[in-house]
Design an enzyme around this catalytic site. Structure first.
Site, PDB file in Angstrom:
ATOM      1  N   LYS A 254       2.646 -11.910   3.717  1.00 57.94           N
ATOM      2  CA  LYS A 254       3.674 -11.820   2.677  1.00 57.94           C
ATOM      3  C   LYS A 254       4.561 -13.065   2.706  1.00 57.94           C
ATOM      4  CE  LYS A 254       3.956  -6.754   2.517  1.00 57.94           C
ATOM      5  NZ  LYS A 254       2.634  -6.553   3.152  1.00 57.94           N
TER       6      LYS A 254
ATOM      7  N   GLY B  34       0.794  -1.223   0.000  1.00 58.27           N
ATOM      8  CA  GLY B  34       0.000   0.000   0.000  1.00 58.27           C
ATOM      9  C   GLY B  34       0.821   1.265   0.000  1.00 58.27           C
TER      10      GLY B  34
ATOM     11  N   LYS C 277      -8.592  -9.317   8.468  1.00 63.04           N
ATOM     12  CA  LYS C 277      -7.928  -8.432   7.513  1.00 63.04           C
ATOM     13  C   LYS C 277      -8.150  -6.974   7.882  1.00 63.04           C
ATOM     14  CE  LYS C 277      -5.756  -7.384   3.673  1.00 63.04           C
ATOM     15  NZ  LYS C 277      -4.320  -7.630   3.533  1.00 63.04           N
TER      16      LYS C 277
END
Length: 311
Positions: A264, A9, A122
């Site tokens: 990730k 982001g 999330k």
């Protein structure tokens, strides 16, 4: 080499920055030099995050008295895919004259019975002090959880099964296009009892979707690019150290934050385990050095890069 990039982001909105369009466009333009360099040397597919943007639009939608109810998250993900994809598309077209670039809204298939729907994890939107987060949760029916020292809204994040438009993306890549897709993890959809696609109230993790897509497209490398140079071993302790070259086995022994580095690492591990190829986590501005093995945390079956053999 066919390379898929999952942009963090920060490539669009810096931490602590106001989410004004002008600031986000400036950040995108600043990121394009690296992406253009990759596109000049490799077949390139770009995915991106949308957490701050989709959270902001969800808050605006919930507060809009002109609506009978807020827009659902699948619609907001589609909206932010179009917005951020347009910014990236235009910047890449300006940086790569004569090269075909395509930005597309894509759907990500998830399971209707994924347990994530019962346990939202999330993070989306901005951070709040605990009292304000709990107040907003009570007003809007949100679920909120701590994100570091502050609090954020959380929504369900089911595991991606497949990007619905994978075959079309593959065709465009083979024709030499730079493809921007699967923004924000893609619009989350399920197949209903009649086999029809329908959106669901969720946000899919962008790195996990990028990993699934990278495998389906037979990519040679999967890069998760963020604002940290490497994954840290024993983070926050006197024994903290950077990890340069590693394996999925070693990474899975680490205790990593579920809301940030954890997905990730999971995405990188899955790609390497399933394909035998290379994944990496590192800074966006070091992407070319990462592919050269000089920066980032590089994940391969043998902890070596370049690979001496492939499966």
């Amino acid at each position: 080499m066919r390379v898929i990039v999952a942009l963090g982001g920060n490539a669009v909105l810096r931490r602590g920055q106001r989410p004004d369009a002008a600031a986000q466009i400036a950040n995108v333009n600043a990121s394009i030099r690296t992406l253009a360099g990759l596109a000049a040397e490799h077949e390139l597919i770009i995915t991106h995050g949308n957490g701050p943007q989709v959270g902001m639009l969800a808050l605006q939608s919930a507060a809009d008295s002109g609506l009978s109810g807020p827009y659902p998250f699948d619609t907001l993900v589609a909206q932010t895919q179009g917005m951020i994809g347009y910014w990236l598309l235009q910047a890449l077209q300006n940086a790569l004259p004569g090269r075909q670039v395509m930005a597309m809204v894509t759907q990500t298939l998830v399971s209707a019975v994924d347990p994530a729907f019962e346990d939202p994890t999330k993070f989306v939107g901005q951070v709040y002090e605990q009292a304000e987060a709990e107040k907003l949760a009570a007003e809007h029916g949100w679920t909120v959880k701590p994100d570091g020292e502050r609090w954020r809204r959380v929504v369900p994040s089911p595991v991606p099964q497949r990007v619905v438009e994978t075959r079309l993306i593959h065709k465009m890549v083979r024709e030499g296009m730079v493809v921007i897709c699967a923004g924000g993890g893609g619009v989350p959809v399920i197949r209903d009892q009649n086999g029809r696609l329908t959106g669901v109230e969720a946000v899919v993790d962008k790195d996990l979707t990028a990993s699934v897509l990278a495998e389906a497209l037979e990519c040679d490398a999967f890069l998760s690019l963020t604002d940290v140079p490497r994954v840290l071993r024993e983070r926050g302790t006197p024994r903290e150290s950077e990890i340069a070259h590693t394996t999925p086995y070693e990474l899975r022994t680490l205790d990593l934050p579920a809301g940030s580095m954890g997905p990730k690492v999971e995405a990188a591990c899955r790609f390497v385990e399933h394909t035998g190829d290379m994944a990496a986590i590192g800074r966006l501005d070091q992407a070319e050095r990462i592919l050269a093995g000089e920066a980032g945390t590089i994940v391969t079956p043998s902890a070596r890069w370049p690979l001496t053999s492939t499966l």
